[in-house]
Design an enzyme around this catalytic site. Sequence first.
Site, mmCIF file in Angstrom:
data_model
loop_
_atom_site.group_PDB
_atom_site.id
_atom_site.type_symbol
_atom_site.label_atom_id
_atom_site.label_comp_id
_atom_site.label_asym_id
_atom_site.label_seq_id
_atom_site.Cartn_x
_atom_site.Cartn_y
_atom_site.Cartn_z
ATOM 1 N N LYS A 73 -6.707 3.395 -3.526
ATOM 2 C CA LYS A 73 -7.094 3.469 -2.121
ATOM 3 C C LYS A 73 -7.209 4.938 -1.727
ATOM 4 C CE LYS A 73 -5.161 2.127 2.419
ATOM 5 N NZ LYS A 73 -4.098 1.364 3.103
ATOM 6 N N ASP A 120 0.860 -1.187 0.000
ATOM 7 C CA ASP A 120 0.000 0.000 0.000
ATOM 8 C C ASP A 120 0.894 1.236 0.000
ATOM 9 O OD1 ASP A 120 -1.793 -2.074 0.487
ATOM 10 O OD2 ASP A 120 -3.028 -0.882 1.854
ATOM 11 N N LYS A 153 -10.112 0.270 -2.607
ATOM 12 C CA LYS A 153 -10.009 0.158 -1.153
ATOM 13 C C LYS A 153 -10.270 1.509 -0.491
ATOM 14 C CE LYS A 153 -6.895 -1.035 2.680
ATOM 15 N NZ LYS A 153 -5.552 -1.514 3.076
#
Lengths: 290, 307, 482
Positions: B207, B144, B243
């Site tokens: 995300k 991430d 996400k």
Amino acid sequence: MEILKTYKLYIGGQFPRTESGRSYLVESPDGKAIANACLASKKDVRNAVQVARKAQSSWAAKTAFNKGQILYRIAEVFEGRKAQLIEEMCSLGASIQEASQEVQIAIDRCVYYAGWADKYQALSSSVNPVASSHFNFSVPEPMGVVGIVACQETALSGLVSQMLPIIAGGNSVVLLANSKKPLCAITLGEVLATSDVPGGVVNILTGNVAEMLPTLAGHMDVNALCLAKLPTELMVSAQESAIDNLKRCIIQTQDFSEASAQGMQYITDFQEIKTTWHPIEQLAGGMGGY
Amino acid sequence: MQPNTSLTDFSVLLNSVAPVDQIGSLERIAKIQTRSLKGPAKLQGLRMALSMIDLTTLEGKDTPGKVRQMCYKAQHLHDQADGLPTVAAVCVFPTMVGVAKAALAHTAIKVAAVSTAFPAGQAPFEVKKLDTLHAVEHGADEIDMVISRGRFLAGDYNFVFDEIAAIKELCGSARLKVIFETGELDSLDQVKRVSTLAIAAGADFIKTSTGKIQPAATFPVVLTMLTAIKDHYDKTGQMIGMKPAGGISSAKIALQHLLLVKEVLGEAWLNNEWYRFGASSLANDLLMQYQKQLTGKYQSASYFSID
Amino acid sequence: MSSTNWNLEPSLESTAVVQIKAQYELFINGQWQAPLSKTYFDSVNPADESHLAKIAWAQAQDIDLAVQAARSAYENVWSKLSGAERGKYLFRIARLMQEKSRELAVLETLDGGKPIKESRDVDVPLACNHFFYYAGWADKLQEAFAGREVAALGLAAQITPWNFPLLMLAWKIAPALACGNTVVLKPAETTSLTALKFAEICQEAGLPAGVVNIVTGYGDSGAALVAHPDVNKIAFTGSTAVGKQIQKACIGTDKKLTLELGGKSANIILEDAPIDQAVEGVINAIFFNQGHVCCAGSRLYVQESIATRVIEKLKFRLQSIYVGNPLDKNTDIGAINSKKQLETIERYISLGVEEGAEMYQPSCHLPAKGYYCPPTLFTDVAQSARIAQEEIFGPVLTIQTFRTIDEVLQKANNSPYGLAAGVWTDKGARIFGLSSQLQAGVVWANTYNKFDPASPFGGYKESGFGREGGLHGLSAYLKFIN
């Protein structure tokens, strides 16, 4: 020998004769022949509506300030035609005093509506506080082409009082003059033609109202009718013809020769109200709005 | 691995990003929020949401002990109830990847590592690279990364693109999630733009946030990112994962997000391969709602473990 | 990866909150009165064709009684109250409506077929808000028209349509009462129940007898009301054809008339539009209330460079439109209001196919009983196709493409109607350029089908005249003394 004037129509900024080649005698109350005026036909009505439609959008698109200037210019040119207008009225039976008063009213109306041209919008529009994040406002817009049946009692004050607020509001006009007293109407056309009013914004037809009105009232490209006092039968048939395209029919019964027969409502009667919505982005977590 | 788009195509692509109207987005969301979920569909939704969680701990005070306890919770959400899924992944700092991998050995639960000088991303590229490599070498299944928001806001889109593409290359078989930190961006237009940029540069997932900045995963931001994913899919046939992270703490909000996915992207995205929730406290609210559906009784937090 | 099937279960709104009577009488002079002819008609739930109630069918003599009651209430009571006192009644009515909002919403949905989420979130709140809004005007009429003296007209005859029964009642009754008029209202025959419930609310509010009278019935009841010589004002919302009949009936009388009629409104998407919100706006423009909306954006114009994308997005979006039981909280498109209207819509859909346009309908399971129509798109439509010119009043959208802004402006205005228009573009200057040129009473820029009591509504051209809502809605119910 006196040179007699031929009174022609006023269509698209030009002074054509009626396409029908007909005329009628305008007489004084005591039966004296004063002049020949055009006896306009259905086709003249049609032609007038066509040019009025063509002229309307660019007239409406002129700035409000500019429209005011042009209306004021009408007053200026009017002033120079005072004597002629008074003479025309007197020849049809008015006293000099009556005629002078009526011309003065007509000129004053021009000044009055010249001043309105860029103000009625502010007074007849609104910002509406809707309960969502939208900017919402309502503004007046001209209806389009308006057919006017001029007051059949007055020679000048009526048609001027009817026409000015309608054009001040950005409409174009096809005007059926007073059948019995058409001279001032055509002289008004001459005033308009020399005072920066674009051709086609005002079109003036003389003749038999009963003959012309059904065509005007039934014309599918006319948006509204401004009707002064008329014989009941004529009024009813005009309103019936108006239904086909849902013309707005405004019936005016005020005494046009009264100095007070003027007001913003005569402009806004010939305006549509348009409401526009647009989102307002929410910044800093708050809801946008007015 | 290659970026999804070449750099020249990329500038054309960015210029073609349609503007986003915020008020219209809010109205679309309001429609989703009036959807009514009942009965088995609600239970299914709650189970689905649980299975999509990236159970997260990203604190300066994280220790192996804390991470191991969280990993246990990831496998045993609420053993008092039958038929519950595990979460999708745990999400930790690179230094904790080894601990997490060991704790989750022989499970299907993935280990995700935040990287590239999370959360601010204000480090030289060499540092970001090492950060990522450390995580990958210790077995991270997912990376991430955060983008350089400062460079993005300054209009240096090529820099941001290159950085993502370079990290993507380091990931190897690990899937790359690109964090925008939308709370630091200006408008939905920028969210759409950065989503398009990141997808083009090779993101497997996009995300919203680090969880360290508010606002985080707001509905309009998520909707905008979903439409970017949809646009890419319609153009290329390639699915990109989503996400949302930060601020999704209740079952109600999570379910609304899933309904949004269902309507905007379609049911193909309704699984943990393509959709994740980055959250720490969401799991227990989902569990409480799940129990409520089964028993008809409103639940107390005292009955749900807080690892 | 296989996709997950996740289907919403039916989530039905309870009908326990409403009690529909077996038979409804006329509401005249504050009382329920049987029609003198003892004639009744059936009201049907369009969602399942079940019988709801028997409803009184007013004939001319009943209308006369209602008009007499309204006249007497005007002369003896209502005209003697101050604006402030009238306003208090309106505020009280608004509050009572809010208190009964769920009951009104369920009733509206049962009677008319619209989705419960629309009656609950749109119709009923807007109707309440309309009463609140005009309540506040009642004692400020003089301020609204500076320099002029205004007075009530007297007796207002009002005829409302079946698409927004309670909301249109509010649009009519609230300004009428605020301006000091009394009212005889005839609701559409397929949707009388919320108007009759409103009559009960008037009773409960202690509104003086005769100030509001509700007479139910068909077109003949409405015609008798329009023709009654003691009526001072007529307000009609409905079809252009009937509007013209009413305009005709008013000729030679002093009756003041406002008409809110049909439309075939253009919704224009330019290539720089916020495309996803525009697509959502299109959905809202044409499928809101089954497309039974006079201002529905039924003619979509999309710039050619984005047309393929917009159509693709629209088709995808249709997959998550739920068609079905209006009482289901998830239903987006409910029942078509009547069998007759369904037949009209289906006729137009066949016509569109005959005209060579390409039709798209998503696959959806329609209930076996009741009147339903799936959302329908027509692409490859020409301006000269009848489906692109005539009001269908159903969930049917025609899509045309255009190349230039001048072209779309001309096409948008190329209609006898002029009720509303939509414009989607990110460019402010272009929005104002287009919105000032569109011949329409309402222009929605980057939004569509928004309504508010403060916002005037009404059309150009054959969409009617007069405005309802806002400051501009007041003059429809006043006369100007100077």
